[in-house]
Design an enzyme around this catalytic site. Structure first.
Site, mmCIF file in Angstrom:
data_model
loop_
_atom_site.group_PDB
_atom_site.id
_atom_site.type_symbol
_atom_site.label_atom_id
_atom_site.label_comp_id
_atom_site.label_asym_id
_atom_site.label_seq_id
_atom_site.Cartn_x
_atom_site.Cartn_y
_atom_site.Cartn_z
ATOM 1 N N HIS A 36 33.098 54.638 40.100
ATOM 2 C CA HIS A 36 33.188 53.285 39.681
ATOM 3 C C HIS A 36 33.399 53.294 38.317
ATOM 4 C CE1 HIS A 36 32.518 49.190 39.017
ATOM 5 N NE2 HIS A 36 32.634 48.791 40.386
ATOM 6 N N GLU A 86 39.988 49.567 43.359
ATOM 7 C CA GLU A 86 39.547 48.262 42.539
ATOM 8 C C GLU A 86 40.116 48.514 41.074
ATOM 9 O OE1 GLU A 86 35.181 47.532 43.666
ATOM 10 O OE2 GLU A 86 35.163 49.127 42.720
#
Length: 264
Positions: A97, A169
């Site tokens: 992430h 993302e």
């Protein structure tokens, strides 16, 4: 085709709050027809075993961890290993992430090691990739994310690759300051990912300011196999509504795809 719809709670929820969420989710799923939709939730590490106990083995909800080290054990103070999160009930591990990359020094190489560790122990790696706004503005989104993915997945066999989920993302679209991406901004990145990995990985997901208003449109983008949701799914009722939206969208897509072609 499986439609993956999940959420990571980040550093939120006490044990009591996590237990309540899992109970509410289990109740809501009892009367829902999910069809092709596969839900997953990723609590903080402290709540993994609690949520696993509530959900049990028959809920159909995959349970994930937000991170795990690449070594199985050792002198890594403050870390948790893949075997440890698996022991607590995790079946999936979120890796790479952008917050981990920015604030904790994660590199493409450490992400690669973690992906390999997850696969070694039978867990599903959820690989997060995404470009900052400056790269997007320069027209380099596709090249940036393909490079991230290639470095993280280097050396995997086709069989291993088939167990990987990739979540695109964009950094500019996530977090409290992120803005929702317009569908046309996602066509290029997903076309590039599909060309490189579409027939090889378990699914290509989108994450970044997903909410009830844009979920159906995002799922309608070519090559999007699911959604990775933040704040909009941090309450069980919000997550359940998003699952319903995904199930309806998937059913409509299936019916449209299976409709007979007529000629005049």
């Amino acid at each position: 085709m499986t439609v993956w719809v999940g959420t990571s709670w980040k550093m939120n929820k006490s044990l009591a709050e996590a237990e309540r969420y899992a109970e509410d989710l289990l109740r809501g799923l009892g009367g829902m027809e999910l069809g092709a939709v596969r839900p997953f939730i990723i609590p903080p590490a402290t709540a993994l075993s609690t949520v696993a106990e509530v959900l049990g083995s028959g809920s159909g909800v995959l349970l994930g961890a937000q991170n795990a080290h690449w070594e199985d054990h050792g002198a890594w103070t403050g870390e948790v290993s893949v075997p440890q999160v698996a022991d607590a009930g995790a079946q999936l591990v979120e890796l790479g992430h952008s917050e981990r990359r920015e604030h904790f020094g994660e590199t493409d190489e450490t992400v690669r090691l973690k992906v390999a560790a997850a696969l070694r122990h039978g867990l599903t790696p959820l690989l997060c990739i995404g470009e900052p706004a400056a790269v997007r503005d320069a027209g380099g989104s596709a090249g940036f994310i393909l490079d991230q993915a290639a470095r993280a997945l280097h050396g995997l066999t086709p069989g291993q690759l088939s167990r990987v989920l990739i979540a695109y993302e964009p950094v500019w679209a996530i977090g409290a300051a992120g803005r929702p991406a317009a569908p046309e901004e996602l066509h290029g990145p997903f076309a590039a990912l599909a060309s490189a990995y579409g027939q090889q990985v378990a699914g290509l997901l989108y994450g970044g300011s997903v909410n009830e208003e844009n979920a159906a449109a995002l799922l309608g983008i070519p090559h999007v196999d699911g959604l990775f949701i933040g704040r909009a799914a941090w309450q069980a009722d919000g997550y359940l509504r998003l699952l319903e939206t995904a199930a309806r969208t998937a059913a409509l897509r299936h019916r449209a795809g299976s409709a007979p072609t007529t000629t005049s």
